[in-house]
Design an enzyme around this catalytic site. Sequence first.
Site, PDB file in Angstrom:
ATOM      1  N   LYS A  76       2.293  10.950   7.289  1.00  0.00           N
ATOM      2  CA  LYS A  76       1.432  10.674   8.444  1.00  0.00           C
ATOM      3  C   LYS A  76       1.878  11.413   9.718  1.00  0.00           C
ATOM      4  O   LYS A  76       1.576  12.579   9.861  1.00  0.00           O
ATOM      5  CB  LYS A  76       1.309   9.167   8.641  1.00  0.00           C
ATOM      6  CG  LYS A  76       0.503   8.530   7.483  1.00  0.00           C
ATOM      7  CD  LYS A  76      -0.119   7.197   7.812  1.00  0.00           C
ATOM      8  CE  LYS A  76      -1.186   6.844   6.791  1.00  0.00           C
ATOM      9  NZ  LYS A  76      -0.764   5.923   5.751  1.00  0.00           N
TER      10      LYS A  76
ATOM     11  N   ASP B 219       9.351   2.952   2.044  1.00  0.00           N
ATOM     12  CA  ASP B 219       8.147   3.714   2.373  1.00  0.00           C
ATOM     13  C   ASP B 219       7.877   3.542   3.862  1.00  0.00           C
ATOM     14  O   ASP B 219       7.339   2.527   4.299  1.00  0.00           O
ATOM     15  CB  ASP B 219       6.951   3.235   1.530  1.00  0.00           C
ATOM     16  CG  ASP B 219       5.689   4.044   1.813  1.00  0.00           C
ATOM     17  OD1 ASP B 219       5.656   4.766   2.837  1.00  0.00           O
ATOM     18  OD2 ASP B 219       4.729   3.943   1.023  1.00  0.00           O
TER      19      ASP B 219
ATOM     20  N   PHE C 160       0.865  -1.184   0.000  1.00  0.00           N
ATOM     21  CA  PHE C 160       0.000   0.000   0.000  1.00  0.00           C
ATOM     22  C   PHE C 160       0.897   1.228   0.000  1.00  0.00           C
ATOM     23  O   PHE C 160       1.640   1.467   0.941  1.00  0.00           O
ATOM     24  CB  PHE C 160      -0.959   0.058   1.198  1.00  0.00           C
ATOM     25  CG  PHE C 160      -1.852   1.267   1.115  1.00  0.00           C
ATOM     26  CD1 PHE C 160      -3.019   1.234   0.356  1.00  0.00           C
ATOM     27  CD2 PHE C 160      -1.497   2.470   1.713  1.00  0.00           C
ATOM     28  CE1 PHE C 160      -3.823   2.368   0.229  1.00  0.00           C
ATOM     29  CE2 PHE C 160      -2.291   3.609   1.578  1.00  0.00           C
ATOM     30  CZ  PHE C 160      -3.456   3.546   0.838  1.00  0.00           C
TER      31      PHE C 160
END
Length: 408
Positions: free
Chosen positions: A262, A233, A148
């Site tokens: 985030k 990531d 993802f």
Amino acid sequence: MTAPVRTDRGSEELIRAEEPVLAHNYHPLPVVVARAEGAWVEDVEGRRYLDMLAGYSALNFGHRHPALIDTAHRQLDRLTLTSRAFHNDRLAEFAERLSALTGTDMVLPMNTGAEAVESGIKVARKWAYDVKGVPADRATIVVAADNFHGRTTTIVSFSTDETARSGFGPFTPGFKIVPYNDLAALEAAVDETTAAVLIEPIQGEAGVNIPDDGYLAGVRELTRRAGCLFVADEIQSGLGRTGHTLAVEHESVVPDVVLLGKALGGGIVPVSAVVGSREVLGVLHPGEHGSTFGGNPLAAAVGTAVVELLETGEFQRRATDLGEVLREGLDALVGKGVVRFRARGLWAGVDVDPALGTGREVSERLMREGVLVKDTHGSTIRLAPPLTVTAEELRGALGTLEKVLTAS
Ligand SMILES: *Cc1c(COP(=O)(O)O)cnc(C)c1O
């Protein structure tokens, strides 16, 4: 005339009001949050819930951490946006401290995680052409199945989740997908056209999928030998969640490029960044890439305050220590509704016995008992409370999970 904004509606009314006017790209739990502090949120009716999702790790420091809120307030009173057409007085310190924290040379500030991923892809491709010497438009990027990395058209081009892809083609070429946690498959996929290997050190959305020890070091070794970049990531795994500043530190691995997002925005504003070596980020020249909001003074101020919190090591330590409490609690539930779980730091993917319900159903039951979690898929739920949660609160949530799993 526009209708007056109504603030007197209850949760059920607000949920019903969304239906005709809000695109249906989410299926939220039926809770309407109105305020929050630390690890706790409160709904419109004043019911309190322990937040065991923490905005998919965007709230690593809890809701409205006083130092972050104070920084934001002070910055709001002074300067919020300049665009990168001009310098702003907060950006230098943000870049200096973020690069120092992550042991990198340079910072490319963006806003959302998907933008950091897109920027990482562009930088890796440009590095392949300018530095490695790959023929024009031939660069490939090797990624892992069940990844993802976000929702843009290029990113869903290399997703293996049909729901995320279907109906959104045509897709961007130039990606090769190999199984996660499989060094032999990776080795076979890498060739002279490979710009980078792009992976999550732990696959969050896939259910907190943790690779075998040695995988990340193997990826580092392989990419170095093959002369391509290792792009990690760390948008969900980074910034304290696993007990380290970066999840790759678990294997003492230093990627060429790290993608952050985030938690970098402190739960206040979207802040993301590509951090990496000068050899890689140095390939960008004026006009070749940009963002109106990337590196804005409010984001830079909040991002700097986030880095300041992480510089103390306190949150990484909390994730390690509380991670022990989480692991112990989940161990005790194996065979009592929990089939298996995967955990590192304060982050766990829990596979619930499918006979007890889907992850969604378990999440709804937990919600009714005052604990907010999110399913990933099937009968898997993800636990990722703020790193500010106390051991007592965590044990309370695990007790609620036990109650929910054994009562049904
Ligand atoms: C959330 C996430 C993204 C995308 O971030 P957005 O801010 O939602 O665009 C990318 N990669 C990983 C690993 C993520 O968890």
